[in-house]
Design an enzyme around this catalytic site. Structure first.
Site, PDB file in Angstrom:
ATOM      1  N   ASN A 190       0.875  -1.178   0.000  1.00 36.77           N
ATOM      2  CA  ASN A 190       0.000   0.000   0.000  1.00 36.77           C
ATOM      3  C   ASN A 190       0.909   1.223   0.000  1.00 36.77           C
ATOM      4  OD1 ASN A 190      -1.821   2.031   0.432  1.00 36.77           O
ATOM      5  ND2 ASN A 190      -2.190   1.510   2.595  1.00 36.77           N
ATOM      6  N   LYS A 233       0.044   4.277  -0.363  1.00 34.09           N
ATOM      7  CA  LYS A 233      -0.625   5.493   0.149  1.00 34.09           C
ATOM      8  C   LYS A 233      -0.429   6.627  -0.852  1.00 34.09           C
ATOM      9  CE  LYS A 233       0.335   3.616   4.664  1.00 34.09           C
ATOM     10  NZ  LYS A 233       0.096   3.733   6.063  1.00 34.09           N
ATOM     11  N   HIS A 258      -9.504   0.735   4.416  1.00 33.41           N
ATOM     12  CA  HIS A 258      -8.247   0.937   5.150  1.00 33.41           C
ATOM     13  C   HIS A 258      -8.499   1.897   6.319  1.00 33.41           C
ATOM     14  CE1 HIS A 258      -4.182   2.305   6.067  1.00 33.41           C
ATOM     15  NE2 HIS A 258      -3.759   1.193   5.500  1.00 33.41           N
ATOM     16  N   GLU A 303      -6.971   4.363   7.398  1.00 31.04           N
ATOM     17  CA  GLU A 303      -6.789   5.790   7.082  1.00 31.04           C
ATOM     18  C   GLU A 303      -8.006   6.324   6.323  1.00 31.04           C
ATOM     19  OE1 GLU A 303      -2.946   5.474   5.234  1.00 31.04           O
ATOM     20  OE2 GLU A 303      -2.034   5.037   7.175  1.00 31.04           O
ATOM     21  N   GLU A 358      -5.366  -5.272  10.356  1.00 31.69           N
ATOM     22  CA  GLU A 358      -4.414  -4.186  10.562  1.00 31.69           C
ATOM     23  C   GLU A 358      -4.767  -3.457  11.856  1.00 31.69           C
ATOM     24  OE1 GLU A 358      -2.333  -3.001   6.722  1.00 31.69           O
ATOM     25  OE2 GLU A 358      -4.102  -1.743   6.876  1.00 31.69           O
ATOM     26  N   GLY A 417       2.064   2.317  10.621  1.00 30.64           N
ATOM     27  CA  GLY A 417       2.961   3.463  10.487  1.00 30.64           C
ATOM     28  C   GLY A 417       3.587   3.909  11.787  1.00 30.64           C
ATOM     29  N   SER A 433       3.339  -2.144  10.268  1.00 30.52           N
ATOM     30  CA  SER A 433       4.787  -2.090  10.483  1.00 30.52           C
ATOM     31  C   SER A 433       5.500  -3.400  10.152  1.00 30.52           C
ATOM     32  CB  SER A 433       5.096  -1.625  11.921  1.00 30.52           C
ATOM     33  OG  SER A 433       4.586  -0.313  12.126  1.00 30.52           O
TER      34      SER A 433
HETATM   35  C1  PEP Z   1      -0.753   0.087   5.788  1.00 34.01           C
HETATM   36  O1  PEP Z   1      -0.812   1.250   5.432  1.00 34.01           O
HETATM   37  O2  PEP Z   1      -1.626  -0.717   5.400  1.00 34.01           O
HETATM   38  C2  PEP Z   1       0.337  -0.327   6.668  1.00 34.01           C
HETATM   39  C3  PEP Z   1       0.313  -1.527   7.165  1.00 34.01           C
HETATM   40  O3  PEP Z   1       1.334   0.595   6.886  1.00 34.01           O
HETATM   41  P1  PEP Z   1       2.755   0.333   7.621  1.00 34.01           P
HETATM   42  O4  PEP Z   1       3.306  -0.959   7.050  1.00 34.01           O
HETATM   43  O5  PEP Z   1       3.589   1.507   7.274  1.00 34.01           O
HETATM   44  O6  PEP Z   1       2.472   0.208   9.073  1.00 34.01           O
END
Ligand code: PEP
Length: 253
Positions: free
Chosen positions: A9, A11, A95, A97, A167, A173, A213
């Site tokens: 992803n 973003k 997601h 976000e 998630e 993040g 992460s």
């Molecule tokens: C994501 O945006 O789906 C995500 C898992 O981000 P990160 O790996 O940066 O935590």
């Protein structure tokens, strides 16, 4: 046996030239891999160039969101038919976000999931609890509700392509990764809820990815567990070396 899926992803990072440059470096590093499906989800403006560049390569291309309708007066939105017309094959839905900044809810997730399935897109539905929900022992309730509303009114026979990404919001993040034990426990909750609302065959066949992460050094320990079928990767997917290492480590089990 569920095939692993490792999805990136990106973003709101990378323009079309940067996206295709990534693929030029990345594709040779993953081309031998037949244990996992690899998907890149770039920003909308990179989709056409990346779909073209990915032809003949072991990489699929998906969108980060979509509207559920085919057309209409919805300024700024992209429809499922627009995605399929350019050759995108996957789409992230709900997601955290999108839920946090763009008011997406379990109800809009349900509308988008129905639409993605109807248009032959592989939906990657994101679910996960906030830190305060985990700390007040509400994780199972939150996940169960998110899964059951997402699937409401959908014939289990249509759910073959469904992918779920667990998630935990507190791990996205932040550099804080769920331990393999925490992730596996949450994945088991999600799979049990899938069995309850859509039947045991759907529960057994649905891939559940971990996201939050994921990095090269934790990909192997997360992806080697019984109920974890791959990863959704944000920050560490922006660099071809790091993302290809995640794919390699996740598939080494
Ligand atoms: C994501 O945006 O789906 C995500 C898992 O981000 P990160 O790996 O940066 O935590």
């Amino acid at each position: 046996m569920r095939k692993l899926l490792i999805a990136a992803n990106w973003k709101m990072y990378k323009n079309p030239a940067e996206s295709t440059a990534f693929l030029t470096h990345f594709a040779p590093l993953v081309k031998q891999n037949d244990r996992a499906e690899v998907v890149l989800c770039p920003p909308m403006t990179s989709l056409p160039a990346l779909v073209d560049a990915a032809r003949g390569k072991a990489v699929s291309i998906g969108a980060q969101t979509m509207h559920w309708l085919n057309e209409g007066a919805y300024t700024g939105e992209t429809s499922p038919t627009m995605l399929t017309a350019i050759g995108a094959t996957h789409v992230l839905i709900g997601h955290s976000e999108r839920r946090q900044h763009f008011n997406e809810t379990d109800t809009t997730v349900n509308l988008k999931l129905k639409s993605a399935l109807a248009h032959g897109l592989v939906p990657i539905v994101c679910v996960g609890e906030h830190l305060h929900e985990r700390e007040s022992n509400k994780t199972a309730d939150v996940l169960n509700l998110q899964v059951s509303v997402a699937l409401e009114g959908i014939d289990p026979a249509a759910l073959g392509p469904l992918v779920i990404a667990y998630e935990p919001v507190w791990a996205i993040g932040t550099g804080k990764t769920a331990t393999p034990e925490i992730a596996e426990e949450a994945h088991k909750i999600i799979r049990a809820q899938l069995a309850k609302v859509a039947g045991t065959a759907v529960a057994a066949a649905t891939r559940i990815l971990y996201g939050g992460s994921v990095k090269p050094d934790n990909a192997a320990s997360l992806c080697c567990l019984e109920d974890i079928d791959g990863a959704l990767v944000g920050g560490a997917s922006l660099d071809p070396g790091s993302f290809s290492q995640i794919v390699a480590n996740a598939t080494a089990r």
